[in-house]
Scaffold this active site. Structure first.
Site, PDB file in Angstrom:
ATOM      1  N   TYR A  59     -73.315   2.963  14.754  1.00 56.47           N
ATOM      2  CA  TYR A  59     -74.076   1.835  15.312  1.00 56.47           C
ATOM      3  C   TYR A  59     -74.529   0.862  14.223  1.00 56.47           C
ATOM      4  O   TYR A  59     -75.718   0.583  14.089  1.00 56.47           O
ATOM      5  CB  TYR A  59     -75.251   2.377  16.127  1.00 56.47           C
ATOM      6  CG  TYR A  59     -74.750   3.004  17.415  1.00 56.47           C
ATOM      7  CD1 TYR A  59     -74.497   2.219  18.530  1.00 56.47           C
ATOM      8  CD2 TYR A  59     -74.482   4.373  17.491  1.00 56.47           C
ATOM      9  CE1 TYR A  59     -74.000   2.781  19.707  1.00 56.47           C
ATOM     10  CE2 TYR A  59     -73.984   4.941  18.667  1.00 56.47           C
ATOM     11  CZ  TYR A  59     -73.750   4.130  19.754  1.00 56.47           C
ATOM     12  OH  TYR A  59     -73.244   4.683  20.903  1.00 56.47           O
ATOM     13  N   ASP A 109     -78.949  11.797  25.578  1.00 56.33           N
ATOM     14  CA  ASP A 109     -79.484  10.503  25.976  1.00 56.33           C
ATOM     15  C   ASP A 109     -78.988  10.105  27.375  1.00 56.33           C
ATOM     16  O   ASP A 109     -78.480   9.007  27.565  1.00 56.33           O
ATOM     17  CB  ASP A 109     -79.019   9.478  24.906  1.00 56.33           C
ATOM     18  CG  ASP A 109     -79.524   8.078  25.160  1.00 56.33           C
ATOM     19  OD1 ASP A 109     -80.636   7.932  25.690  1.00 56.33           O
ATOM     20  OD2 ASP A 109     -78.785   7.125  24.826  1.00 56.33           O
ATOM     21  N   ASN A 120     -68.892   8.021  15.898  1.00 56.14           N
ATOM     22  CA  ASN A 120     -69.878   7.244  16.646  1.00 56.14           C
ATOM     23  C   ASN A 120     -70.737   6.513  15.617  1.00 56.14           C
ATOM     24  O   ASN A 120     -71.439   7.162  14.834  1.00 56.14           O
ATOM     25  CB  ASN A 120     -70.788   8.163  17.474  1.00 56.14           C
ATOM     26  CG  ASN A 120     -70.035   8.924  18.562  1.00 56.14           C
ATOM     27  OD1 ASN A 120     -68.864   8.678  18.800  1.00 56.14           O
ATOM     28  ND2 ASN A 120     -70.723   9.836  19.228  1.00 56.14           N
ATOM     29  N   TYR A 125     -78.614   0.661  15.166  1.00 53.77           N
ATOM     30  CA  TYR A 125     -79.563   1.601  14.542  1.00 53.77           C
ATOM     31  C   TYR A 125     -79.589   1.426  13.022  1.00 53.77           C
ATOM     32  O   TYR A 125     -80.577   1.717  12.378  1.00 53.77           O
ATOM     33  CB  TYR A 125     -79.191   3.053  14.873  1.00 53.77           C
ATOM     34  CG  TYR A 125     -79.306   3.401  16.345  1.00 53.77           C
ATOM     35  CD1 TYR A 125     -80.502   3.239  17.029  1.00 53.77           C
ATOM     36  CD2 TYR A 125     -78.206   3.898  17.045  1.00 53.77           C
ATOM     37  CE1 TYR A 125     -80.600   3.567  18.372  1.00 53.77           C
ATOM     38  CE2 TYR A 125     -78.295   4.234  18.382  1.00 53.77           C
ATOM     39  CZ  TYR A 125     -79.501   4.063  19.046  1.00 53.77           C
ATOM     40  OH  TYR A 125     -79.595   4.385  20.370  1.00 53.77           O
ATOM     41  N   TRP A 132     -69.409   1.769  23.323  1.00 53.00           N
ATOM     42  CA  TRP A 132     -70.482   2.488  24.025  1.00 53.00           C
ATOM     43  C   TRP A 132     -71.361   1.443  24.687  1.00 53.00           C
ATOM     44  O   TRP A 132     -71.952   0.676  23.995  1.00 53.00           O
ATOM     45  CB  TRP A 132     -71.306   3.344  23.055  1.00 53.00           C
ATOM     46  CG  TRP A 132     -72.239   4.262  23.791  1.00 53.00           C
ATOM     47  CD1 TRP A 132     -73.598   4.124  23.935  1.00 53.00           C
ATOM     48  CD2 TRP A 132     -71.893   5.470  24.492  1.00 53.00           C
ATOM     49  NE1 TRP A 132     -74.100   5.155  24.668  1.00 53.00           N
ATOM     50  CE2 TRP A 132     -73.080   5.990  25.032  1.00 53.00           C
ATOM     51  CE3 TRP A 132     -70.682   6.130  24.729  1.00 53.00           C
ATOM     52  CZ2 TRP A 132     -73.096   7.159  25.801  1.00 53.00           C
ATOM     53  CZ3 TRP A 132     -70.707   7.281  25.478  1.00 53.00           C
ATOM     54  CH2 TRP A 132     -71.907   7.789  26.001  1.00 53.00           C
ATOM     55  N   ASN A 143     -69.935  16.511  21.426  1.00 48.56           N
ATOM     56  CA  ASN A 143     -70.411  15.194  21.032  1.00 48.56           C
ATOM     57  C   ASN A 143     -71.577  15.346  20.064  1.00 48.56           C
ATOM     58  O   ASN A 143     -72.594  15.973  20.396  1.00 48.56           O
ATOM     59  CB  ASN A 143     -70.883  14.393  22.242  1.00 48.56           C
ATOM     60  CG  ASN A 143     -71.343  12.991  21.825  1.00 48.56           C
ATOM     61  OD1 ASN A 143     -70.529  12.167  21.430  1.00 48.56           O
ATOM     62  ND2 ASN A 143     -72.649  12.741  21.885  1.00 48.56           N
ATOM     63  N   LYS A 151     -76.656  -0.156  26.751  1.00 48.23           N
ATOM     64  CA  LYS A 151     -75.511  -0.522  25.907  1.00 48.23           C
ATOM     65  C   LYS A 151     -74.268  -0.814  26.726  1.00 48.23           C
ATOM     66  O   LYS A 151     -73.203  -1.093  26.176  1.00 48.23           O
ATOM     67  CB  LYS A 151     -75.231   0.564  24.870  1.00 48.23           C
ATOM     68  CG  LYS A 151     -76.361   0.702  23.847  1.00 48.23           C
ATOM     69  CD  LYS A 151     -75.961   1.514  22.638  1.00 48.23           C
ATOM     70  CE  LYS A 151     -77.154   1.743  21.727  1.00 48.23           C
ATOM     71  NZ  LYS A 151     -78.156   2.642  22.296  1.00 48.23           N
TER      72      LYS A 151
END
Ligand code: BDP
Length: 613
Positions: free
Chosen positions: A475, A163, A473, A479, A556, A419, A576
């Site tokens: 969200y 991304d 990670n 999300y 992030w 990642n 973000k």
């Protein structure tokens, strides 16, 4: 690999500036051989900078394949009797270098340096044409991986799973430098504290270009007052520093480690090479991350090397400004998401006591996420036709080069070897296990992690037992449970508790946050508003404070950054950031600053943040 330096016996010339530039006309650059002639000055580019946003032409911005950089270079006549090297801090993602008509060197991997000795090719006083061919293509066998599609009209289109925009070119500096005929080629220093404290120990090893029979050798360690605190005549061994000043987060202290090849008769230095080192230890014990045996709580960000116009071009003004903003907010650390950053960034972090999680460029080893986002049938990530042995070898090479470049930096406390790899898919363990073993062999002193993605939850993930720290990670509120913080809060808590009870390792929240349009304000939980970003962060912090094993929080992202044009769910990039792309604060900055500089410390006073005073 040692960073080139200028001192009493070594010279360093920057080749940064304006270079002539051209796009390759085809994929067959041998047939074109532009290095055989002058590339006209019709197009020129700055070095260092990604070339993509410099021009107004979409064909350049979205070009897939080779481009050429060219300039004239003269080796000073006074360099006779020295060896001289060309050094590229990075060519993204593949570089081929030509001296006049001759091929010199090739390097694959867009974020680590390479160099070549040109002493036997160019005489002192001679001018030569330096051409660098740079290729931005990503395939299943590159790190990061991608896929090039040939369209019906013959155009080529680059697809990739990560991304951020695939910026390319010479985004870091280019150098010409000298070393003496016999020179110091590698220095490795590990530091520790002696059992009784107070004394620092430097375990070191210095390699020379050839055996130095008939010459002398010495290493010296100088403190910040330039007082000699240790010395030896051996190329490897341990040095003791009594009453040592430790390198501490927020309170850096650097010793100058100097290696010299000397004349046996006069003792005069024939080669000199310095590295700055900090004496500190890093350890994971139980659910704690210890720096100098003290529990450390990470506050800060996942970042990007990304600024307007320059793309990923290293820019010292932005670099220092970013560090100033981080310190002001109480951010004691960051992750080099999602690739090794310019070495100048680590040097600055060393100097100012900022803690770094250093990441490879292995981002996007995950075909399930993209398929999910685009509603496509998932293709297996690890298979002979996708990420395979060749990808793994490119990944291993990336790890070798990262560790070789960065292992002397005290700021680097942990390696992040990937990642969001698809860590709940078949084949991931076979792919990752040898890479973990390799990293541990290259550097037994630092803990390892990878950033885990939500689909590979604690029950599904196949690899987390191999690592020392769980980097997650997540969200929630973005999300997952979009716009519904009442549901997000217990969801996040349940998720974290499942990792805590399964592994009982330290947990760092390596990504959390929300896209936010600067200037959009709203009452209530309205995604994209500044208020909502703040509320997601505050909700997450309440949860972190309730979970014992959470030892860090990296929002992030530090700043908004550019993403591929094909991502229509992004509006001029990922938003973000808590700062805009030009580093203006969104309102979340005040809330983070308050939390991270709170005098009573984090987690109800359990951790004192180094910048909270
Ligand atoms: C994570 C990735 C990061 C993305 C972020 C996002 O690690 O690179 O930018 O999500 O979606 O999955 O903003």
């Amino acid at each position: 690999m040692l960073k080139p330096q200028s001192n009493a016996v070594r010279e360093l010339v920057s080749l940064d500036g304006i270079w002539n530039f051209a796009l390759a006309q085809s994929t067959d650059i041998e047939a074109e051989s532009p290095w055989e002639r002058q590339i006209p000055a019709r197009l020129q580019v700055p070095v260092p900078a990604s070339y993509n946003d410099i021009f107004v032409d979409r064909k350049i911005r979205d070009h897939v394949g080779w481009v050429f950089y060219q300039r004239q270079v003269t080796v000073p006549r006074l360099w006779s009797g020295q060896r001289y090297f060309l050094r590229f801090d990075a060519a993204t993602h593949q570089g081929r270098v030509y001296i006049d008509d001759k091929f010199l060197v090739e390097h694959i991997g867009g974020y680590t340096p390479f160099e070549a000795d040109i002493t036997d090719l160019v005489n002192p006083g001679q001018q030569f044409r330096l051409t660098v061919a740079v290729n931005n293509e990503l395939t299943w066998h590159t790190i990061p991986p991608g896929r090039v599609e040939v369209l019906e009209n013959g155009d080529r289109k680059q697809h990739y799973q990560h991304d951020f925009f695939n910026y390319a070119g010479l985004a870091r500096s280019v150098w010409l430098y000298t070393v003496p005929k016999t020179f110091i080629s590698r220095i490795s220093v590990n530091t520790r504290e002696a059992e009784e404290g107070q004394t620092g120990i430097l375990d070191y090893e210095v390699e020379t270009s050839q055996v130095i029979d008939g010459l002398g050798f010495r290493v010296s360690v100088l403190d910040e007052d330039e007082t000699l605190v240790a010395q030896s005549c051996s190329q490897r061994g341990s040095l003791e520093i009594t009453s040592v000043h430790l390198w501490q987060p927020g309170a850096a202290y650097l010793y100058q480690f100097r290696a010299e090849i000397t004349s046996k008769d006069s003792g005069e230095a024939l080669d000199i090479c310095d590295v700055l080192v900090g004496v500190r230890t890093v350890k994971v014990t139980g659910n704690q991350f210890l720096i100098n045996d003290k529990p450390f709580y990470f506050t800060g960000f996942g970042k990007h090397e990304d600024t307007p116009v320059r793309g990923k071009g290293h820019d010292p003004a932005y670099m220092v400004h970013d560090f100033q903003l981080m310190k002001w907010m109480g951010a004691n650390s960051f992750r080099t998401s999602h690739y090794p950053y310019a070495e100048e960034v680590l040097e600055y972090a060393d100097r100012h006591g900022i803690v770094v999680i250093d990441e490879t460029a292995a981002v996007g080893l995950n075909l399930a996420i993209v398929a999910g986002v685009l509603g496509l049938k998932a293709v297996p990530t690890f298979s002979p036709d996708t990420m395979n042995d060749k990808t793994q070898e490119a990944h291993a090479q990336g790890i070798r080069e990262l560790v070789a470049r960065d292992k002397n930096h005290p700021s680097v406390v942990m390696w992040a070897i990937a990642n969001e790899p698809s860590s709940s898919e078949e084949g991931v363990r076979e792919y990752m296990e040898p890479l973990v073993a390799l990293t541990r062999e290259l550097d037994p002193t630092r803990p390892l992690c990878f950033a885990n993605e939500n689909q590979a939850n604690a029950a599904a993930d196949f690899i987390s037992d191999l690592f020392d720290v769980l980097c997650l990670n997540r969200y929630y509120g973005w999300y997952i449970n979009t716009g519904n913080l009442e549901a997000a809060e217990p969801g996040l808590e349940k998720d974290l508790r499942s990792w805590q009870s399964k592994y009982d390792k330290p947990i760092i929240m390596s990504e959390y946050g929300a896209d936010t349009m600067a200037g959009l304000h709203a009452v209530g939980d309205v995604p994209w508003s500044e208020e909502y970003q703040t509320r997601i962060l505050e909700m997450s912090h309440r949860v972190f404070d309730r979970i014992d094993n959470v030892v860090g929080e990296h929002v992030w992202n530090f700043a908004d950054f550019q993403t591929p044009a094909t991502f229509i769910f992004r509006v001029d990039g990922n938003k973000k950031g808590v700062f805009t792309r030009d580093r203006r604060p969104k309102s979340a900055v005040q809330s983070l600053r308050k939390r991270w500089t709170e005098p009573k410390g984090l987690k109800n006073g359990r951790y004192q943040n180094v910048f909270s005073s």
